[in-house]
Design a protein around this motif. Sequence first.
Motif, mmCIF file in Angstrom:
data_model
loop_
_atom_site.group_PDB
_atom_site.id
_atom_site.type_symbol
_atom_site.label_atom_id
_atom_site.label_comp_id
_atom_site.label_asym_id
_atom_site.label_seq_id
_atom_site.Cartn_x
_atom_site.Cartn_y
_atom_site.Cartn_z
ATOM 1 N N LYS A 132 -4.736 0.238 3.518
ATOM 2 C CA LYS A 132 -3.935 0.413 4.724
ATOM 3 C C LYS A 132 -4.555 -0.317 5.920
ATOM 4 C CE LYS A 132 -1.014 3.415 5.609
ATOM 5 N NZ LYS A 132 0.405 3.194 5.891
ATOM 6 N N ALA A 180 -3.303 3.133 -4.212
ATOM 7 C CA ALA A 180 -3.744 2.676 -2.893
ATOM 8 C C ALA A 180 -5.009 3.405 -2.452
ATOM 9 C CB ALA A 180 -2.638 2.900 -1.882
ATOM 10 N N MET A 181 -5.853 2.649 -1.794
ATOM 11 C CA MET A 181 -7.078 3.230 -1.251
ATOM 12 C C MET A 181 -7.031 3.127 0.260
ATOM 13 S SD MET A 181 -9.612 1.395 -3.961
ATOM 14 C CE MET A 181 -8.883 -0.171 -3.665
ATOM 15 N N ARG A 182 -7.983 3.764 0.905
ATOM 16 C CA ARG A 182 -8.001 3.723 2.374
ATOM 17 C C ARG A 182 -7.972 2.293 2.894
ATOM 18 N NH1 ARG A 182 -9.901 9.006 2.416
ATOM 19 N NH2 ARG A 182 -8.094 9.845 3.331
ATOM 20 N N ILE A 183 -8.766 1.472 2.266
ATOM 21 C CA ILE A 183 -8.920 0.097 2.764
ATOM 22 C C ILE A 183 -7.588 -0.667 2.699
ATOM 23 C CG2 ILE A 183 -9.602 -0.929 0.532
ATOM 24 C CD1 ILE A 183 -11.705 -2.522 2.305
ATOM 25 N N GLN A 235 -16.574 4.407 1.566
ATOM 26 C CA GLN A 235 -15.553 5.433 1.823
ATOM 27 C C GLN A 235 -14.142 4.842 1.850
ATOM 28 O OE1 GLN A 235 -15.356 6.528 5.762
ATOM 29 N NE2 GLN A 235 -13.596 7.870 5.374
ATOM 30 N N LEU A 236 -14.051 3.555 2.228
ATOM 31 C CA LEU A 236 -12.746 2.909 2.288
ATOM 32 C C LEU A 236 -12.102 2.776 0.918
ATOM 33 C CD1 LEU A 236 -13.335 0.073 4.878
ATOM 34 C CD2 LEU A 236 -11.742 1.978 5.093
ATOM 35 N N PHE A 237 -12.914 2.910 -0.111
ATOM 36 C CA PHE A 237 -12.371 2.696 -1.446
ATOM 37 C C PHE A 237 -11.978 3.991 -2.149
ATOM 38 C CE2 PHE A 237 -14.350 -1.254 -0.432
ATOM 39 C CZ PHE A 237 -13.469 -2.182 -0.954
ATOM 40 N N THR A 238 -11.839 5.041 -1.351
ATOM 41 C CA THR A 238 -11.346 6.282 -1.942
ATOM 42 C C THR A 238 -9.825 6.259 -1.939
ATOM 43 O OG1 THR A 238 -11.495 7.284 0.217
ATOM 44 C CG2 THR A 238 -13.315 7.699 -1.305
ATOM 45 N N PRO A 239 -9.225 6.909 -2.950
ATOM 46 C CA PRO A 239 -7.767 6.867 -3.065
ATOM 47 C C PRO A 239 -7.073 7.398 -1.820
ATOM 48 C CG PRO A 239 -8.734 7.794 -5.049
ATOM 49 C CD PRO A 239 -9.845 7.632 -4.058
ATOM 50 N N LEU A 240 -5.933 6.856 -1.572
ATOM 51 C CA LEU A 240 -5.134 7.253 -0.419
ATOM 52 C C LEU A 240 -4.246 8.408 -0.852
ATOM 53 C CD1 LEU A 240 -4.856 5.998 2.406
ATOM 54 C CD2 LEU A 240 -2.910 4.713 1.550
ATOM 55 N N ALA A 274 0.806 -1.224 0.000
ATOM 56 C CA ALA A 274 0.000 0.000 0.000
ATOM 57 C C ALA A 274 0.839 1.273 0.000
ATOM 58 C CB ALA A 274 -0.943 -0.008 1.196
ATOM 59 N N ASP A 275 1.889 1.293 0.829
ATOM 60 C CA ASP A 275 2.660 2.525 0.947
ATOM 61 C C ASP A 275 3.413 2.893 -0.333
ATOM 62 O OD1 ASP A 275 1.916 3.228 3.475
ATOM 63 O OD2 ASP A 275 3.406 1.914 4.412
ATOM 64 N N ARG A 276 3.617 1.915 -1.190
ATOM 65 C CA ARG A 276 4.363 2.214 -2.419
ATOM 66 C C ARG A 276 3.430 2.261 -3.622
ATOM 67 N NH1 ARG A 276 8.934 -2.187 -2.729
ATOM 68 N NH2 ARG A 276 9.873 -0.787 -4.247
ATOM 69 N N CYS A 277 2.157 2.004 -3.382
ATOM 70 C CA CYS A 277 1.225 1.815 -4.489
ATOM 71 C C CYS A 277 0.617 3.141 -4.924
ATOM 72 C CB CYS A 277 0.125 0.851 -4.055
ATOM 73 S SG CYS A 277 -1.069 0.493 -5.342
ATOM 74 N N GLU A 278 0.620 3.370 -6.228
ATOM 75 C CA GLU A 278 0.042 4.610 -6.745
ATOM 76 C C GLU A 278 -1.469 4.611 -6.651
ATOM 77 O OE1 GLU A 278 1.476 6.330 -10.538
ATOM 78 O OE2 GLU A 278 2.867 4.641 -10.496
ATOM 79 N N GLU A 337 -0.675 10.241 3.368
ATOM 80 C CA GLU A 337 -1.135 9.214 4.310
ATOM 81 C C GLU A 337 -0.288 7.954 4.260
ATOM 82 O OE1 GLU A 337 -5.698 8.955 4.571
ATOM 83 O OE2 GLU A 337 -5.287 10.026 2.716
ATOM 84 N N LYS A 338 0.600 7.895 3.258
ATOM 85 C CA LYS A 338 1.450 6.707 3.155
ATOM 86 C C LYS A 338 2.693 6.906 4.003
ATOM 87 C CE LYS A 338 0.116 6.073 -1.645
ATOM 88 N NZ LYS A 338 0.611 6.121 -3.031
ATOM 89 N N ALA A 339 3.183 5.800 4.474
ATOM 90 C CA ALA A 339 4.442 5.875 5.223
ATOM 91 C C ALA A 339 5.574 6.114 4.238
ATOM 92 C CB ALA A 339 4.685 4.573 5.977
#
Lengths: 306, 342, 305
Positions: free
Chosen positions: B303, B298-301, C7-12, B292-296, C16-18
Amino acid sequence: MVRYILNRVLVAILTMFVLATATFFLLRLVPGDPFAGPKVVPEVKERLRIHYGLDKPLAEQYLIYMGNILRGDFGYSLAKRGHRVNKVIKDAFPASLDLGIRAMIIAIIFGIFFGIIAALNRGKPLDYLTVILVLIGISVPSFVVAALLQYFFGVYLKILPVARYESFWHTLLPAFALSLGTMAVLARYMRASMLEVMTADYIKTAKAKGLRNTQIVIRHQIRNALFPILTILGPAIAMVLTGSFIIESIFAIPGLGRHYVLAMQNLDYTLVMGLTLFFGFFLIVMNLLVDFTYGIIDPRVRYTRN
Amino acid sequence: MDNEKLLDVKNLTISFHTYVGEVAAVRNVDFYLKKSEVLAIVGESGSGKSVSTQAILGLTPIPPGEIKSGKILFKHEDLLKFDEKEMSKICGSQISMIFQDPMTSLNPTMKVGNQIREVLHQHSDISRRESRERAIELMTLVRIPEPEMRIDQYPHELSGGMRQRVMITIAMANRPDILIADEPTTALDVTIQSQIFRLLKELRTKFDTAIILITHDFGVVAGIADRIVVMYAGKVMEEDETDQIYYEPRHPYTVGLLKAVPSLADNEEEKLRTIDGTPPFLLKIPSGCPFADRCEYAMRICKEKEPQYFQSKDSSRVFCWLYHDQADGQLQRFKDREGRLR
Amino acid sequence: MNNHKQQLFTPLDRSEKAGPILETETIAFWSDVWRRFRSNKPALIGIIILVLFVIFAIIGPSMVSYQYDKVDLLSTYEKPSSEHWFGTDALGRDIWCRIWVGARVSLFIAIVSALSQMVIGIIIGSISGLSGGKVDMIIMRFVDILIAIPFLIWVSLFMMVLGPGMLSIILAFSLTQWKGMARLVRGEVLRLKETEFAIAAKTMGASTWRLIRKHIFPNVLPLVIVSATFQVTNAIFGEAFLSYIGLGIQPPMTSWGRLVASGIAEMRSFSYMLFFPAVFISLTMLSLQLIGDGLRDATDPKMRQ
């Protein structure tokens, strides 16, 4: 390979030359008079000085000495009047060599054996036991070990002779005492070498070939772990040699080591010089031999030197 | 279906106990291998690809390693239940392996011939003369020139490519059912690489040997693999047939790996790219998707929850939230952006 | 498939990424070394033993009312008792007292000669490594020659020239034993000379001295300290050896080596005379060995995660 050998031999000769020069001048600086004694009258002293060539200028003495060494003549002992240094060496060397060889054999066999056992039981009680024994072998000075062995087996149990060097039973205690330090060092190296080989890729290959663990240990691991051990045989020989100074003194063995210690105590500097050069020569030749053997046995070294 | 599976790795989990804690190197990994097919396992270093394949031959060092769960079925028998004796009959005869660095994987103090003959003697009762002849024969087969001379040489007297051929000779000596090749060409020159691959393909046709090819480089698998398993952080990310993966990669990680291959990205606009960031340290496994952290995309889920496998065909699955019904929008974005690859 | 909040399927968002984990976690080197050294129990025990010995070397002799050189012919060869804790020797001198006075001498010799070897070794090694070429070759040849002959032979020769005594021993060790350290430092200097930061520092105009002080020295230090620990062991043994053959410390002054030597002479009738000095000398060597091993493991880059 030939170039390599020639180079090594040249360095060895140079080392010998420097050693001879250094000992010559060092010992001329020694304070104290080798002919000192209440009964020696000045005229006698003077005659002795002339007799031993000590009246000549230093440079001349040096040239004469070096010339003699080249002919293999170490001159006369100062303290033992009339004794040639060569004769002392000739008489005492066999006992020392015998003792040294026995000690080396004991050290190599047991050192390598314990090293293997420890590595194969890594992290288990047997490993810890070996590591502790090795530490004790390194930490307890050889003369303490020798004295204790002598006391325990010779005086207390009375099962082995206390001193001198006459029969097989006489050789046991001194040879064992002399071997301990070297044994400990060898065991430590062998253990480390085994553990290093254990993680090598070719051990994985051997396993992937379907070899059983015991086969891998014998055919691949021990075999490869032994090669680096050869490189420390030179230092090991040196260790046994210096160890013999004390062991021979404690067990009253008429060897070179004992003569060396006595000569130093008596300020017999021709004998000290002769023996120092002899030891130096012996060790340098041994080191060369070990090195060349290594080159012949280990294919990797053989290759890189070609 | 199951009958065809020569090797079936199921739910394999392997951890390593280090002094900083337990590292989960392989987590619930499944893959299978059919007779005489070539499976490529692709992933960055530390993805668990080597660890999971070494377990097949029982090469996992225990300790510090621990096989926490799973089965490795070879001809319907679980290799993980085999003892040392049973394993040694399989290794080198029915399953064999070649390693990344031919410099270190051959014993430096043993003649190559003896290293080849060792595996022959180990698995059949032949005389010393026969084994020598057989070794020369095999060396000819893998195109080692002058085998009669080479057989008495030491590994360091051979070039890297020759050494790897010796390793292949050892591996193929007993005509195994499976050959595991762990980065067999990484340590070699590019020209030698292609020769080695050609050789592997040839041997596969000749002996009907199934191959598991482990690599970090998508560039090398196209010409040889039938199926591909993509691994990341100890997990299988995507599994599919080779053509399918090349023309329609479904996991963003696979896309990233493909973009890192020069030949696939040689058109002007698409420059060679690397994936930003580093793989997670497997001491602390992230709660969601490890990528997830490297993914372009990535969605909330991603993480928060670990994805499931979304299966499309029997041979195809992907470990990514994009393929969840509710992720249509993001999936569309992914498809639009990465469509150029196809 | 189970349903999740849409809502969980909205882009990150990128924030928010480490971020990527930087590998250079800058735990200070020495605190890291200390952390690993501390977890090494044998090495800690070694330190405790040594510290105790040093304390006793300081206060030990004044804990009893005897003098180390006070001859008392009425109480010779007394076994250990509440009067004389470790007994008395042939001249009625208190062995407890002599052990700790001997400890002062032995430890002083060992530490001072190890330090001076270290200094000489660092200086010669750096000169050799930094200057390279002919100078380097000559120095290294010289080191080879020194190494070819066992140090006890060199030291004995020097002792014959210098005459017995504490200063002579220290001088003899310092003059002959710097070779290993010099080799080590030279090797490390050569290696570091080629590394990027040294080249970078050089091109940025740092002076040679600054380069040594800021870059090379901190890098060689761990190796040097480990090696010095083992040199202390060598010096302790060397002193004992010299005293045993009569070239070391002269009476009435004493040292552990001398005490062991006289213990061996009297061993058959009065074994306690050997026992105490032998135990102390062995424990010291053991402690140093354990500390040296611990330091080596703790500073070894290969062992660092």
